[in-house]
Every structure is written in structure tokens, then in C-alpha cells.
Design a protein around this motif. Structure first.
Motif, PDB file in Angstrom:
ATOM      1  N   HIS A  62      -2.751  21.384  -1.595  1.00  0.00           N
ATOM      2  CA  HIS A  62      -3.275  20.516  -0.538  1.00  0.00           C
ATOM      3  C   HIS A  62      -3.471  19.089  -1.050  1.00  0.00           C
ATOM      4  CE1 HIS A  62      -3.790  24.001   1.944  1.00  0.00           C
ATOM      5  NE2 HIS A  62      -4.608  24.568   1.083  1.00  0.00           N
ATOM      6  N   VAL A  63      -3.057  18.841  -2.281  1.00  0.00           N
ATOM      7  CA  VAL A  63      -3.276  17.534  -2.909  1.00  0.00           C
ATOM      8  C   VAL A  63      -2.235  16.531  -2.424  1.00  0.00           C
ATOM      9  CG1 VAL A  63      -3.337  16.266  -5.095  1.00  0.00           C
ATOM     10  CG2 VAL A  63      -4.284  18.583  -4.961  1.00  0.00           C
ATOM     11  N   TYR A  64      -2.702  15.355  -2.045  1.00  0.00           N
ATOM     12  CA  TYR A  64      -1.781  14.272  -1.699  1.00  0.00           C
ATOM     13  C   TYR A  64      -1.955  13.123  -2.687  1.00  0.00           C
ATOM     14  CZ  TYR A  64      -5.682  11.669   0.414  1.00  0.00           C
ATOM     15  OH  TYR A  64      -6.863  10.995   0.622  1.00  0.00           O
ATOM     16  N   THR A  65      -0.868  12.410  -2.892  1.00  0.00           N
ATOM     17  CA  THR A  65      -0.886  11.179  -3.676  1.00  0.00           C
ATOM     18  C   THR A  65      -0.116  10.134  -2.880  1.00  0.00           C
ATOM     19  OG1 THR A  65      -0.907  12.393  -5.761  1.00  0.00           O
ATOM     20  CG2 THR A  65      -0.239  10.084  -5.857  1.00  0.00           C
ATOM     21  N   VAL A  66      -0.740   9.011  -2.622  1.00  0.00           N
ATOM     22  CA  VAL A  66      -0.078   7.915  -1.914  1.00  0.00           C
ATOM     23  C   VAL A  66       0.061   6.755  -2.892  1.00  0.00           C
ATOM     24  CG1 VAL A  66      -0.170   6.306   0.028  1.00  0.00           C
ATOM     25  CG2 VAL A  66      -1.064   8.622   0.297  1.00  0.00           C
ATOM     26  N   LYS A  67       1.310   6.423  -3.212  1.00  0.00           N
ATOM     27  CA  LYS A  67       1.603   5.305  -4.104  1.00  0.00           C
ATOM     28  C   LYS A  67       2.020   4.113  -3.258  1.00  0.00           C
ATOM     29  CE  LYS A  67       3.126   8.241  -7.904  1.00  0.00           C
ATOM     30  NZ  LYS A  67       4.239   8.566  -8.817  1.00  0.00           N
ATOM     31  N   VAL A  68       1.278   3.026  -3.388  1.00  0.00           N
ATOM     32  CA  VAL A  68       1.525   1.828  -2.573  1.00  0.00           C
ATOM     33  C   VAL A  68       2.041   0.717  -3.476  1.00  0.00           C
ATOM     34  CG1 VAL A  68       0.493   0.162  -0.998  1.00  0.00           C
ATOM     35  CG2 VAL A  68      -0.386   2.496  -1.069  1.00  0.00           C
ATOM     36  N   HIS A  69       3.108   0.066  -3.024  1.00  0.00           N
ATOM     37  CA  HIS A  69       3.626  -1.112  -3.731  1.00  0.00           C
ATOM     38  C   HIS A  69       3.735  -2.251  -2.727  1.00  0.00           C
ATOM     39  CE1 HIS A  69       6.995  -3.714  -5.236  1.00  0.00           C
ATOM     40  NE2 HIS A  69       6.081  -3.817  -6.176  1.00  0.00           N
ATOM     41  N   ILE A  70       3.091  -3.348  -3.026  1.00  0.00           N
ATOM     42  CA  ILE A  70       3.103  -4.530  -2.168  1.00  0.00           C
ATOM     43  C   ILE A  70       4.059  -5.550  -2.774  1.00  0.00           C
ATOM     44  CG2 ILE A  70       1.705  -6.347  -1.103  1.00  0.00           C
ATOM     45  CD1 ILE A  70       0.977  -3.483  -0.232  1.00  0.00           C
ATOM     46  N   GLY A  71       5.041  -5.993  -1.997  1.00  0.00           N
ATOM     47  CA  GLY A  71       6.034  -6.951  -2.477  1.00  0.00           C
ATOM     48  C   GLY A  71       5.464  -8.331  -2.733  1.00  0.00           C
ATOM     49  N   ASP A  72       6.252  -9.143  -3.423  1.00  0.00           N
ATOM     50  CA  ASP A  72       5.814 -10.495  -3.798  1.00  0.00           C
ATOM     51  C   ASP A  72       5.436 -11.352  -2.596  1.00  0.00           C
ATOM     52  OD1 ASP A  72       6.169  -9.937  -6.447  1.00  0.00           O
ATOM     53  OD2 ASP A  72       8.210 -10.723  -6.524  1.00  0.00           O
ATOM     54  N   SER A  73       6.127 -11.150  -1.458  1.00  0.00           N
ATOM     55  CA  SER A  73       5.878 -12.007  -0.289  1.00  0.00           C
ATOM     56  C   SER A  73       4.519 -11.767   0.346  1.00  0.00           C
ATOM     57  CB  SER A  73       6.979 -11.804   0.757  1.00  0.00           C
ATOM     58  OG  SER A  73       6.970 -10.467   1.212  1.00  0.00           O
TER      59      SER A  73
END
Length: 198
Positions: free
Chosen positions: A29-40
Motif C-alpha cells: 500500500h506504499v506510495y512514493t511520489v517523485k516530483v521534479h520541477i523544471g528550470d522554467s
């Protein structure tokens, strides 16, 4: 006697292996959310994750992470598909997606975004892309029609073809939106929320 002991030993090992195999198949039931925000869009310093808790009909705050090098990671537990959204500090519009057990990777830039790892989010992204494709085709059809009027190359045949094409694209768009907003799954609920179809 040795054969009986050997038989009992083999049976014990088989039962032990079978019980261990059953433990491995327990759903995670484990979730992992990896977020990457671009340079702009790097002017933002933090990102928060919120999930819709259907059990209590409320929003559940899953935390806020400082963006280190444009990246943040959220972990937690969920038993199935959930409507969720990310919110960057000082940006009013939320970024909706489907939260599920497993790893979901989200890349957000100024004019584009991508998501991977979640079946529900893949379906949601496909619906958004298909909707935009139909809108773009209608726009291109209209622009070609207006151009033909402006440069006096419009014939009756071209006009009829343009009208028929616009009608087909309009119907396709209506069917897509009706189908994508009529369910009670996470994707349908996000589509209704985003496009004001309550």
C-alpha cells in the motif's frame, strides 16, 4: 526410517517455502511520489501534496517538501486509486494526478509536464492529450477555412468538407468528455473538477 525422516524434512521445507511465498504476494500500500520541477518554474521553493480522502469526504494533507535542486519526494500509504494534487508555493492552480501504490514520477515545466508509474495517471494524461488534439484539429480546420475565404480559394466542396470535419471533431470531443467525466473513478472525478462538469 531414513526415508521417512527424509520425506518429513522435504515436506517441512515445502511448507516453509509455500508460506514464505504467500508473504511475498501481500499487496503493498506504499506510495512514493517523485516530483521534479523544471528550470522554467524554479522560482518556487516548496511543493505540497494533498489527497482526497473518500472515507471521510475530506482533503488529507500529505505534507510539504522543500524543493532541493527542483526535486522533492513524498511517501505514504494508500489502498487504491485516489484523487491527489500537488501545489507549488505561490502558484494557485493545482496539478492533479491519480495517487496509487507504487512509484509515480512527475516532471513539471512551464509549458509541458509528464507523469509515469501510475496506470490511472497514464489514462488521465491520455485523455488530456486526446482532448487537446481534437481542439487543435478543430482550430486548424477553422484557420484553413478562414484562409481559403481570405485568399478566395474556397469552393463549395471545400466549404462542405470543412463543415463536416468541424462537426465530426465537435462530436468526437463531446463523446470523449462525456465518457471521461461520467464515471466515479479517480480519473473521471479529476476531469469533472478540472473542466467544471459537476
Amino acid at each position: 526410517m531414513k526415508k521417512i525422516l527424509l520425506y518429513i524434512g522435504v515436506m517441512v521445507m515445502m511448507v516453509a517455502a509455500w508460506s514464505c511465498d504467500g508473504v511475498d504476494k501481500t499487496p503493498s500500500h506504499v506510495y512514493t511520489v517523485k516530483v521534479h520541477i523544471g528550470d522554467s518554474v524554479r522560482r518556487h521553493h516548496s511543493v505540497s501534496l494533498t489527497m482526497v480522502n473518500d472515507t471521510y469526504s475530506s482533503l488529507q494533507d500529505c505534507g510539504t517538501q522543500a524543493l532541493a535542486g527542483g526535486r522533492a519526494v513524498f511517501t505514504g500509504q494508500t489502498t487504491g486509486e485516489r484523487v491527489a494534487f500537488l501545489r507549488l508555493d505561490s502558484l494557485e492552480r493545482p496539478f492533479y494526478f491519480v495517487l496509487e501504490p507504487g512509484i509515480t514520477s512527475i516532471d513539471i515545466d512551464l509549458h509541458k509536464w509528464s507523469i509515469s508509474g501510475s496506470k490511472g495517471s497514464a489514462r488521465y494524461a491520455w485523455l488530456l492529450n486526446e482532448r487537446q488534439r481534437l481542439i487543435d484539429e478543430r482550430t486548424a480546420n477553422r484557420e484553413a477555412y478562414l484562409k481559403a475565404i481570405a485568399d478566395t480559394t474556397l469552393t463549395l466542396r471545400k466549404e462542405r468538407a470543412a463543415v463536416v470535419r468541424d462537426s465530426l471533431l465537435t462530436d468526437s470531443l463531446k463523446r470523449l468528455m462525456t465518457k471521461s467525466t461520467s464515471g466515479n473513478d479517480a480519473v473521471s472525478r479529476i476531469m469533472r473538477e478540472r473542466f467544471g462538469l459537476h
